[in-house]
Design a protein around this motif. Structure first.
Motif, PDB file in Angstrom:
ATOM      1  N   ILE A 121       9.201   1.629 -12.121  1.00  0.00           N
ATOM      2  CA  ILE A 121       8.670   2.626 -13.049  1.00  0.00           C
ATOM      3  C   ILE A 121       7.248   2.952 -12.601  1.00  0.00           C
ATOM      4  O   ILE A 121       6.419   2.054 -12.455  1.00  0.00           O
ATOM      5  N   SER A 122       6.978   4.234 -12.382  1.00  0.00           N
ATOM      6  CA  SER A 122       5.631   4.623 -11.954  1.00  0.00           C
ATOM      7  C   SER A 122       4.780   4.916 -13.189  1.00  0.00           C
ATOM      8  O   SER A 122       5.290   5.141 -14.289  1.00  0.00           O
ATOM      9  N   LYS A 123       3.462   4.925 -12.979  1.00  0.00           N
ATOM     10  CA  LYS A 123       2.541   5.232 -14.087  1.00  0.00           C
ATOM     11  C   LYS A 123       2.856   6.598 -14.692  1.00  0.00           C
ATOM     12  O   LYS A 123       2.785   6.778 -15.906  1.00  0.00           O
ATOM     13  N   GLU A 124       3.200   7.550 -13.821  1.00  0.00           N
ATOM     14  CA  GLU A 124       3.479   8.915 -14.275  1.00  0.00           C
ATOM     15  C   GLU A 124       4.726   8.975 -15.159  1.00  0.00           C
ATOM     16  O   GLU A 124       4.864   9.862 -16.000  1.00  0.00           O
ATOM     17  N   GLU A 125       5.647   8.042 -14.952  1.00  0.00           N
ATOM     18  CA  GLU A 125       6.916   8.057 -15.707  1.00  0.00           C
ATOM     19  C   GLU A 125       6.845   7.276 -17.019  1.00  0.00           C
ATOM     20  O   GLU A 125       7.710   7.429 -17.878  1.00  0.00           O
ATOM     21  N   LEU A 126       5.852   6.403 -17.155  1.00  0.00           N
ATOM     22  CA  LEU A 126       5.857   5.422 -18.243  1.00  0.00           C
ATOM     23  C   LEU A 126       6.081   6.052 -19.626  1.00  0.00           C
ATOM     24  O   LEU A 126       6.902   5.568 -20.416  1.00  0.00           O
ATOM     25  N   ALA A 127       5.372   7.138 -19.926  1.00  0.00           N
ATOM     26  CA  ALA A 127       5.471   7.748 -21.256  1.00  0.00           C
ATOM     27  C   ALA A 127       6.883   8.242 -21.563  1.00  0.00           C
ATOM     28  O   ALA A 127       7.290   8.315 -22.732  1.00  0.00           O
ATOM     29  N   HIS A 128       7.675   8.534 -20.525  1.00  0.00           N
ATOM     30  CA  HIS A 128       9.054   9.009 -20.731  1.00  0.00           C
ATOM     31  C   HIS A 128       9.913   7.941 -21.420  1.00  0.00           C
ATOM     32  O   HIS A 128      10.938   8.272 -22.006  1.00  0.00           O
ATOM     33  N   TYR A 129       9.514   6.669 -21.304  1.00  0.00           N
ATOM     34  CA  TYR A 129      10.329   5.570 -21.857  1.00  0.00           C
ATOM     35  C   TYR A 129       9.835   5.121 -23.229  1.00  0.00           C
ATOM     36  O   TYR A 129      10.283   4.110 -23.753  1.00  0.00           O
ATOM     37  N   PHE A 130       8.895   5.899 -23.803  1.00  0.00           N
ATOM     38  CA  PHE A 130       8.512   5.757 -25.205  1.00  0.00           C
ATOM     39  C   PHE A 130       9.154   6.949 -25.918  1.00  0.00           C
ATOM     40  O   PHE A 130       8.681   8.089 -25.763  1.00  0.00           O
ATOM     41  N   PRO A 131      10.233   6.750 -26.693  1.00  0.00           N
ATOM     42  CA  PRO A 131      10.957   7.897 -27.266  1.00  0.00           C
ATOM     43  C   PRO A 131      10.067   8.852 -28.052  1.00  0.00           C
ATOM     44  O   PRO A 131      10.233  10.069 -27.983  1.00  0.00           O
ATOM     45  N   GLU A 132       9.079   8.298 -28.794  1.00  0.00           N
ATOM     46  CA  GLU A 132       8.214   9.153 -29.609  1.00  0.00           C
ATOM     47  C   GLU A 132       7.263   9.977 -28.753  1.00  0.00           C
ATOM     48  O   GLU A 132       6.763  11.021 -29.189  1.00  0.00           O
ATOM     49  N   MET A 133       6.977   9.522 -27.528  1.00  0.00           N
ATOM     50  CA  MET A 133       6.131  10.296 -26.610  1.00  0.00           C
ATOM     51  C   MET A 133       6.978  11.329 -25.866  1.00  0.00           C
ATOM     52  O   MET A 133       6.550  12.469 -25.668  1.00  0.00           O
ATOM     53  N   ARG A 134       8.175  10.891 -25.483  1.00  0.00           N
ATOM     54  CA  ARG A 134       9.075  11.754 -24.710  1.00  0.00           C
ATOM     55  C   ARG A 134       9.333  13.075 -25.446  1.00  0.00           C
ATOM     56  O   ARG A 134       9.353  14.142 -24.841  1.00  0.00           O
ATOM     57  N   GLU A 135       9.492  13.001 -26.768  1.00  0.00           N
ATOM     58  CA  GLU A 135       9.843  14.225 -27.507  1.00  0.00           C
ATOM     59  C   GLU A 135       8.647  15.140 -27.764  1.00  0.00           C
ATOM     60  O   GLU A 135       8.813  16.255 -28.240  1.00  0.00           O
ATOM     61  N   ILE A 192      11.095  -0.660 -22.992  1.00  0.00           N
ATOM     62  CA  ILE A 192      10.906   0.287 -21.876  1.00  0.00           C
ATOM     63  C   ILE A 192      11.971   0.055 -20.813  1.00  0.00           C
ATOM     64  O   ILE A 192      12.576   1.000 -20.298  1.00  0.00           O
ATOM     65  N   SER A 193      12.214  -1.222 -20.480  1.00  0.00           N
ATOM     66  CA  SER A 193      13.241  -1.547 -19.475  1.00  0.00           C
ATOM     67  C   SER A 193      14.610  -1.029 -19.917  1.00  0.00           C
ATOM     68  O   SER A 193      15.358  -0.470 -19.117  1.00  0.00           O
ATOM     69  N   CYS A 194      14.924  -1.212 -21.189  1.00  0.00           N
ATOM     70  CA  CYS A 194      16.218  -0.735 -21.698  1.00  0.00           C
ATOM     71  C   CYS A 194      16.297   0.788 -21.662  1.00  0.00           C
ATOM     72  O   CYS A 194      17.332   1.354 -21.276  1.00  0.00           O
ATOM     73  N   GLU A 195      15.216   1.460 -22.025  1.00  0.00           N
ATOM     74  CA  GLU A 195      15.184   2.928 -21.959  1.00  0.00           C
ATOM     75  C   GLU A 195      15.384   3.396 -20.513  1.00  0.00           C
ATOM     76  O   GLU A 195      16.142   4.331 -20.251  1.00  0.00           O
ATOM     77  N   ALA A 196      14.695   2.723 -19.591  1.00  0.00           N
ATOM     78  CA  ALA A 196      14.753   3.125 -18.182  1.00  0.00           C
ATOM     79  C   ALA A 196      16.161   2.978 -17.606  1.00  0.00           C
ATOM     80  O   ALA A 196      16.576   3.752 -16.756  1.00  0.00           O
TER      81      ALA A 196
END
Length: 307
Positions: free
Chosen positions: A245-259, A114-118
């Motif tokens: 990273i806010s709770k609202e943003e967290l899913a953005h840093y999971f590539p499979e969730m982001r798409e 997640i840190s690397c994605e962010a």
């Protein structure tokens, strides 16, 4: 003169100038970097402007930090409201993990990714000490490899003892600036010494009574690779608190969730109890692994207490 930070030991920095020489440098006065509230104003990998003080003493003053391409940060071990920049200007990051002696949790792996994605740093997962793995660990590795490769990460299985995977890692490091991280005791320093014996990094066995690795690297340090590129060796990380990273943003840093998140019924869907959630649906059908969804929920639950 332009220079690059190779090591930080608190108030002094080891820098390599454009002239190819190494200098001991310190910061000129108080330097603030816009928008960054970190415990370290300058990090390994930073490009800086410096003025040479003493040619004989090879000492210099750092007067400016050039814009960073990216960086990886963690919550400061000393103050959870500040963060510490581990390294900057990276092409990629290699996370060393082990499934035995000591065991790396999937939660830790996911936090690191997640840190690397962010911070926009491509990540590679290196499962080390493969020579210790029995049937149970090898089955676990196969499952994790399947999960992480499906979402775009490179996954390698390595062993210094069996000389396995060394050439693949060496090829990945060539002509790039790579951050090497992991828990203490995962064999990172032993691995680097096997690839590049000239660095002669300190290594230490896993502490027998606790099963946890003991810290051998105390400061991040950059090394030039023969043939081009750099590696940045980091102290063993016990825990990795997420930064900014806010709770609202967290899913953005999971590539499979982001798409898939645009298919949720609600724009502000947190993927927990909401109706018509595309993420929960994909988890139920196996398109998103149950382990990763569990990681997401677990991290989400701990975020309020971190920040």
């Amino acid at each position: 003169m332009r220079a690059r930070i190779y090591k930080s030991t608190g108030s002094w920095y080891v820098v390599r100038g454009e002239d190819g020489k190494t200098y001991q440098a310190r910061i000129k006065g108080v330097m603030k970097i816009e928008g960054i509230t970190s415990t370290n104003p300058i990090a390994v990998g930073d490009e800086v402007k410096m003025e040479i003080e003493e040619v004989q003493e090879e000492s210099a003053i750092i007067s400016e930090i050039y814009d960073r391409k990216n960086y990886v940060a963690r919550v400061s071990p000393h103050n959870k409201h500040q963060h510490h920049i581990i390294a900057s200007n990276l092409d990629q990051s290699l996370l060393f993990v082990t499934l035995k002696d000591p065991k790396t949790s999937q939660g830790f792996m996911d936090r690191f990714l997640i840190s690397c994605e962010a911070f926009h740093v491509p990540a590679i997962i290196v499962f080390n000490k493969a020579d210790l793995y029995k049937k149970k660990e090898l089955e676990k590795f196969d499952r994790l490899k399947e999960i992480y490769e499906a979402i775009g990460y490179t996954v390698l299985l390595c062993s210094v003892t069996e000389q396995k995977g060394l050439d693949e890692v060496k090829a990945l490091l060539s002509n790039k600036t790579s951050l090497l991280s992991g828990h203490s005791g995962v064999g990172k320093s032993t691995f680097i010494n096997a690839l590049f014996p000239e660095f002669n990094l300190r290594t230490q066995e896993v502490s027998g009574w606790s099963g946890k690795g003991m810290h051998t690297t105390t400061f991040a340090e950059m090394f030039d690779l023969p043939g081009g590129g750099h590696i940045i060796d980091t102290p063993g990380i016990r825990e990795l608190g997420l930064v900014d990273i806010s709770k609202e943003e967290l899913a953005h840093y999971f590539p499979e969730m982001r798409e898939r998140m645009n298919d949720c019924q609600f724009n502000n869907c947190m993927h927990i109890e909401e109706p018509n959630c595309a993420i929960k649906k994909a988890t139920e059908t196996g398109e998103i692994s149950a382990e990763r969804y569990y990681s997401y929920r677990t991290i989400l639950d701990t975020m309020e207490s971190e920040w």
